[in-house]
Design a protein around this motif. Structure first.
Motif, PDB file in Angstrom:
ATOM      1  N   ARG A  83       0.803  -1.224   0.000  1.00 45.48           N
ATOM      2  CA  ARG A  83       0.000   0.000   0.000  1.00 45.48           C
ATOM      3  C   ARG A  83       0.839   1.278   0.000  1.00 45.48           C
ATOM      4  NH1 ARG A  83      -5.202  -1.592   3.877  1.00 45.48           N
ATOM      5  NH2 ARG A  83      -5.738  -3.498   2.733  1.00 45.48           N
ATOM      6  N   TYR A  84       1.953   1.244  -0.680  1.00 48.80           N
ATOM      7  CA  TYR A  84       2.742   2.466  -0.869  1.00 48.80           C
ATOM      8  C   TYR A  84       2.342   3.111  -2.199  1.00 48.80           C
ATOM      9  CZ  TYR A  84       5.751   1.222   3.048  1.00 48.80           C
ATOM     10  OH  TYR A  84       6.237   0.934   4.300  1.00 48.80           O
ATOM     11  N   PRO A  85       2.298   4.462  -2.244  1.00 48.97           N
ATOM     12  CA  PRO A  85       1.851   5.171  -3.461  1.00 48.97           C
ATOM     13  C   PRO A  85       2.940   5.205  -4.537  1.00 48.97           C
ATOM     14  CG  PRO A  85       2.470   6.752  -1.780  1.00 48.97           C
ATOM     15  CD  PRO A  85       2.606   5.398  -1.145  1.00 48.97           C
ATOM     16  N   VAL A  86       3.160   4.099  -5.198  1.00 48.12           N
ATOM     17  CA  VAL A  86       4.257   3.976  -6.150  1.00 48.12           C
ATOM     18  C   VAL A  86       3.727   3.915  -7.571  1.00 48.12           C
ATOM     19  CG1 VAL A  86       4.265   1.447  -5.953  1.00 48.12           C
ATOM     20  CG2 VAL A  86       6.325   2.639  -6.741  1.00 48.12           C
ATOM     21  N   ILE A  87       4.492   4.464  -8.492  1.00 50.34           N
ATOM     22  CA  ILE A  87       4.221   4.285  -9.910  1.00 50.34           C
ATOM     23  C   ILE A  87       5.508   3.816 -10.569  1.00 50.34           C
ATOM     24  CG2 ILE A  87       2.410   6.031  -9.992  1.00 50.34           C
ATOM     25  CD1 ILE A  87       4.398   7.883 -11.379  1.00 50.34           C
ATOM     26  N   ALA A  88       5.360   3.100 -11.663  1.00 50.40           N
ATOM     27  CA  ALA A  88       6.527   2.643 -12.421  1.00 50.40           C
ATOM     28  C   ALA A  88       6.856   3.691 -13.464  1.00 50.40           C
ATOM     29  CB  ALA A  88       6.231   1.305 -13.078  1.00 50.40           C
ATOM     30  N   GLU A  89       8.152   3.836 -13.759  1.00 45.73           N
ATOM     31  CA  GLU A  89       8.560   4.814 -14.757  1.00 45.73           C
ATOM     32  C   GLU A  89       9.609   4.198 -15.686  1.00 45.73           C
ATOM     33  OE1 GLU A  89      10.166   8.144 -12.714  1.00 45.73           O
ATOM     34  OE2 GLU A  89      11.985   7.129 -12.066  1.00 45.73           O
ATOM     35  N   SER A  90       9.654   4.752 -16.881  1.00 43.80           N
ATOM     36  CA  SER A  90      10.634   4.311 -17.865  1.00 43.80           C
ATOM     37  C   SER A  90      11.971   4.993 -17.582  1.00 43.80           C
ATOM     38  CB  SER A  90      10.150   4.654 -19.266  1.00 43.80           C
ATOM     39  OG  SER A  90      10.024   6.064 -19.403  1.00 43.80           O
ATOM     40  N   GLY A  91      12.958   4.717 -18.430  1.00 44.76           N
ATOM     41  CA  GLY A  91      14.268   5.323 -18.240  1.00 44.76           C
ATOM     42  C   GLY A  91      14.259   6.825 -18.362  1.00 44.76           C
ATOM     43  N   SER A  92      13.287   7.362 -19.123  1.00 43.88           N
ATOM     44  CA  SER A  92      13.192   8.807 -19.297  1.00 43.88           C
ATOM     45  C   SER A  92      12.371   9.471 -18.210  1.00 43.88           C
ATOM     46  CB  SER A  92      12.565   9.122 -20.666  1.00 43.88           C
ATOM     47  OG  SER A  92      11.249   8.594 -20.731  1.00 43.88           O
ATOM     48  N   GLY A  93      11.827   8.674 -17.275  1.00 44.63           N
ATOM     49  CA  GLY A  93      11.019   9.235 -16.198  1.00 44.63           C
ATOM     50  C   GLY A  93       9.551   9.314 -16.506  1.00 44.63           C
ATOM     51  N   THR A  94       9.127   8.812 -17.671  1.00 38.30           N
ATOM     52  CA  THR A  94       7.708   8.825 -18.045  1.00 38.30           C
ATOM     53  C   THR A  94       6.982   7.673 -17.365  1.00 38.30           C
ATOM     54  OG1 THR A  94       8.311   9.696 -20.199  1.00 38.30           O
ATOM     55  CG2 THR A  94       6.084   8.779 -19.959  1.00 38.30           C
ATOM     56  N   PRO A  95       5.824   7.916 -16.718  1.00 35.32           N
ATOM     57  CA  PRO A  95       5.089   6.814 -16.073  1.00 35.32           C
ATOM     58  C   PRO A  95       4.694   5.740 -17.086  1.00 35.32           C
ATOM     59  CG  PRO A  95       4.266   8.943 -15.328  1.00 35.32           C
ATOM     60  CD  PRO A  95       5.195   9.232 -16.470  1.00 35.32           C
ATOM     61  N   LYS A  96       4.737   4.494 -16.635  1.00 38.15           N
ATOM     62  CA  LYS A  96       4.301   3.388 -17.495  1.00 38.15           C
ATOM     63  C   LYS A  96       3.484   2.412 -16.657  1.00 38.15           C
ATOM     64  CE  LYS A  96       8.395   0.402 -17.034  1.00 38.15           C
ATOM     65  NZ  LYS A  96       9.447  -0.323 -17.793  1.00 38.15           N
ATOM     66  N   THR A  97       2.595   1.704 -17.357  1.00 37.05           N
ATOM     67  CA  THR A  97       1.696   0.776 -16.671  1.00 37.05           C
ATOM     68  C   THR A  97       2.275  -0.629 -16.707  1.00 37.05           C
ATOM     69  OG1 THR A  97      -0.230   2.096 -17.294  1.00 37.05           O
ATOM     70  CG2 THR A  97      -0.631  -0.186 -16.630  1.00 37.05           C
ATOM     71  N   LEU A  98       2.340  -1.243 -15.541  1.00 36.41           N
ATOM     72  CA  LEU A  98       2.772  -2.643 -15.453  1.00 36.41           C
ATOM     73  C   LEU A  98       1.559  -3.522 -15.219  1.00 36.41           C
ATOM     74  CD1 LEU A  98       5.982  -2.464 -13.206  1.00 36.41           C
ATOM     75  CD2 LEU A  98       5.837  -2.479 -15.697  1.00 36.41           C
ATOM     76  N   THR A  99       1.564  -4.691 -15.828  1.00 32.73           N
ATOM     77  CA  THR A  99       0.479  -5.660 -15.639  1.00 32.73           C
ATOM     78  C   THR A  99       0.994  -6.796 -14.784  1.00 32.73           C
ATOM     79  OG1 THR A  99      -0.440  -5.129 -17.801  1.00 32.73           O
ATOM     80  CG2 THR A  99      -1.154  -7.204 -16.787  1.00 32.73           C
ATOM     81  N   ARG A 100       0.277  -7.069 -13.713  1.00 30.79           N
ATOM     82  CA  ARG A 100       0.711  -8.149 -12.815  1.00 30.79           C
ATOM     83  C   ARG A 100       0.639  -9.485 -13.544  1.00 30.79           C
ATOM     84  NH1 ARG A 100       0.650  -8.764  -7.010  1.00 30.79           N
ATOM     85  NH2 ARG A 100      -0.550  -6.845  -6.792  1.00 30.79           N
ATOM     86  N   ALA A 101       1.728 -10.212 -13.530  1.00 31.48           N
ATOM     87  CA  ALA A 101       1.763 -11.511 -14.205  1.00 31.48           C
ATOM     88  C   ALA A 101       0.895 -12.503 -13.438  1.00 31.48           C
ATOM     89  CB  ALA A 101       3.196 -12.025 -14.291  1.00 31.48           C
ATOM     90  N   GLN A 102      -0.099 -13.065 -14.128  1.00 31.51           N
ATOM     91  CA  GLN A 102      -0.955 -14.057 -13.498  1.00 31.51           C
ATOM     92  C   GLN A 102      -0.325 -15.440 -13.657  1.00 31.51           C
ATOM     93  OE1 GLN A 102      -3.651 -13.534 -11.765  1.00 31.51           O
ATOM     94  NE2 GLN A 102      -3.738 -11.328 -12.110  1.00 31.51           N
ATOM     95  N   PRO A 103      -0.467 -16.310 -12.657  1.00 34.81           N
ATOM     96  CA  PRO A 103       0.036 -17.679 -12.814  1.00 34.81           C
ATOM     97  C   PRO A 103      -0.650 -18.324 -14.006  1.00 34.81           C
ATOM     98  CG  PRO A 103      -0.646 -17.251 -10.549  1.00 34.81           C
ATOM     99  CD  PRO A 103      -1.129 -16.095 -11.373  1.00 34.81           C
ATOM    100  N   SER A 104       0.109 -18.715 -14.985  1.00 32.37           N
ATOM    101  CA  SER A 104      -0.484 -19.264 -16.206  1.00 32.37           C
ATOM    102  C   SER A 104      -0.528 -20.780 -16.144  1.00 32.37           C
ATOM    103  CB  SER A 104       0.333 -18.824 -17.423  1.00 32.37           C
ATOM    104  OG  SER A 104       1.673 -19.217 -17.273  1.00 32.37           O
TER     105      SER A 104
END
Length: 602
Positions: free
Chosen positions: A479-500
């Protein structure tokens, strides 16, 4: 002629498809069979015959042992027994193999009916419901069970989609997973094995090794209307029943189920044994669980399912189920209450931004800073969250929730996580940065994140040897307010890998390989089969050092029998000791017309 030889010749003449069906139905697909003689022996073995007879009903068994039924007037069940190699045709009449008769004649010693009993013992009476029974009450209770089970299967699937469940080596779900799924479904942990079995029958879950996964079809299932979901489960229950039991249920929908039905089926299938009893018990329990029956009586929906169609049954059940709702009450304490089952698509979206607390006829969800953070991490925005809640709330959005959404959105991104391009010798794979140094210090000492091994490289940056996905999702779950970012600092969306689910590489089926091996055994039909049978008998005599009576056709056309103990077979000749004359003889295989077992001569 030996039954084994006759059956082997018959098997050789069957098509590959017929052999595959036979091997599958008689459960011989995994046996190590070298040739058609091995297959004939396996089919005529007492164990295999007993297993095949356990699936035949009493009239079919009586007709089978009589050996007087013409093939032209035989019932479909008797013809199926003929195709299963329990019978052979002689002058248009179906007769049992001697091995089959031997098994039936041994039944009385094992507490099973004799040949005469198969015809003379009448069926036990199965009482029917009196006119005073109230079908409406049965349907009401059945509808309640149908709702409970359908919701439980849905919740179990959602839980398994998030985290697969583990199966114990001795059978049954592991205790931690049973408890987790019990919390998700709202049922007792002792019922989880039955619920996951219902889901498995519908193809919604499957087990690979010691792990239960949710199938791809499960994602579509949870979005179906409640009545349609019940229809999937009920149709799967019906499809899993043996055809012979379905036919009994169809003709006895007005009979008392339970012990009376068990007694009747035990009479109808006298060789069914404990396996049939267990199967009947399981189908009865699942029928009650799904609302197909209740209190020993078929529900109206169950009757339609058995005798008419799934659609008709779904229509009846849907009328018994609580109607789905499309609005909720959003309350000041940040809970969301649905007065009935929430429409599946709305429920799926609400789960993305709130934690479900209870799911039944009335469901409740709770929105928190953590659930808002997870929604933002999944791609939602403050605007889209607010817009969705406004569209389904009949009470608007309370001010505390407005504040929570605004505050969580403002804080979201206070932490930024990204990948590190590590130089040679460096172990760092990802970083976490923030202008709030106090927050970074909190993260660095958080025991829940200790496994990440986060260390400071400067006052505003932590690094970890784990990859970005691992670090990011552990921060989200904490529950920390984190976002993922690219190398240039632009936010990007990550998709949680589901057990396949595991990828199964298609290979040749064992039954196909077995048929190919049988075809390649080197024995052809006709005279070659008879010669191969003689050689097989002589081989066994050599191996066992046993005496056989060998009949040889002389050049003048007469036949002579020699009691022999064969010692070797080679180059088209058999060598052995003549037990009567006490001399060694060598006989050409081409002249041998018959081999029969005898006791050694003193």
């Amino acid at each position: 002629m030996s039954d084994t030889l006759a059956l082997a010749s018959r098997l050789q003449a069957e098509s590959d498809d017929a052999l595959i069906e036979l091997l599958t139905s008689r459960h011989l697909a995994k046996r190590d069979l070298r040739d058609f003689f091995d297959l004939a022996d396996a089919l005529l073995s007492p164990e295999s015959v007993s297993e095949a007879l356990s699936h035949l009903n009493r009239p079919t068994l009586a007709a089978l042992v009589s050996g007087q039924q013409s093939i032209a007037g035989a019932s479909a069940y008797l013809l199926a027994a003929y195709a299963s190699m329990l019978l052979f045709e002689a002058d248009g009449v179906l007769k049992p193999y001697d091995s089959v008769l031997a098994v039936v004649h041994s039944w009385p010693a094992h507490g099973l009916p004799s040949v005469d009993d198969l015809v003379l013992v009448p069926a036990p009476e199965v009482p029917t419901h009196s006119s005073s029974d109230l079908q409406a009450q049965v349907d009401l209770r059945a509808g309640e069970r149908a709702f409970e089970t359908t919701v439980a299967v849905t919740e179990l699937i959602i839980a398994v989609l998030q985290a697969p469940a583990r199966e114990l080596a001795k059978g049954g779900l592991a205790v931690p997973d049973s408890k987790r799924l019990a919390v998700a479904t709202g049922l007792d942990a002792s019922q989880m094995n039955a619920i996951i079995r219902v889901a498995q029958a519908a193809g919604l879950t499957f087990r690979d090794g010691a792990t239960w996964f949710a199938a791809e079809s499960a994602r579509d299932f949870v979005l179906l209307p409640l009545g349609e979901r019940w229809g999937v489960l009920a149709a799967a229950w019906l499809g899993a029943l043996p055809e012979q039991i379905v036919s009994v249920l169809q003709t006895r929908v007005d009979a008392v189920w339970g012990e009376n039905l068990t007694d009747y089926l035990a009479w109808l299938y006298p060789a069914g044994g404990p396996e049939l009893t267990a199967q009947i018990t399981e189908l009865t329990l699942d029928a009650e669980r799904l609302g197909v029956a209740n209190s020993g009586r078929a529900s109206s929906a169950g009757t339609e399912l058995l005798c008419d169609s799934r659609d008709a049954a779904v229509a009846l059940v849907s009328a018994q189920l609580p109607p789905e709702v499309s609005t909720v009450y959003v309350q000041h304490d940040l809970t969301v209450v649905a007065a009935g089952p929430l429409r599946p698509d709305l429920d799926a979206t609400l789960r993305a931004i709130a934690q479900i607390e209870s799911h039944s006829i009335a469901s409740s969800y709770r929105i928190s800073a953590g659930s808002i953070a997870k929604a933002l991490a999944a791609g939602y925005t403050a605007t889209s969250i607010r817009s969705f809640l406004e569209s389904i709330s009949s009470t608007g959005i309370p001010q505390p929730l407005e504040y929570l959404i605004a505050e969580s959105s403002a804080r979201y991104g206070l932490l930024r996580a990204g990948s590190v391009e590590a130089e040679a010798g460096e172990l760092a794979s990802s970083y976490v940065r923030s202008d709030d140094r106090e927050l970074l210090h909190t993260i660095a000492v958080d025991q829940n994140l200790g496994s990440l091994g986060l260390v400071f490289v400067n006052g505003n940056r932590l690094v970890s040897r784990f990859g970005l996905d691992t670090v990011y999702w552990m921060l989200v779950d904490a529950r920390y307010p984190v976002i993922a970012e690219s190398g240039s600092g632009t936010p990007k969306t990550l998709t949680r890998a589901q057990p396949s689910p595991p990828h199964v590489v298609s290979t040749t089926r064992p039954v196909d390989e077995l048929v190919n091996r049988l075809r390649g055994s080197g024995v052809q039909g006709g005279a070659d089969t008879a010669e191969a049978w003689l050689v097989r008998q002589l081989d066994l005599a050599v191996k066992n050092k046993s005496a056989v009576l060998v009949t040889v056709k002389l050049p003048n056309g007469t036949e002579v029998a020699f009691p022999m103990v064969p010692t070797s077979i080679a180059s088209g000749r058999m060598r052995g000791t003549d037990q009567k004359a006490g001399v060694e003889r060598t006989l050409p295989l081409a002249s041998i017309t018959q081999v029969a077992a005898v006791n050694p001569v003193s």
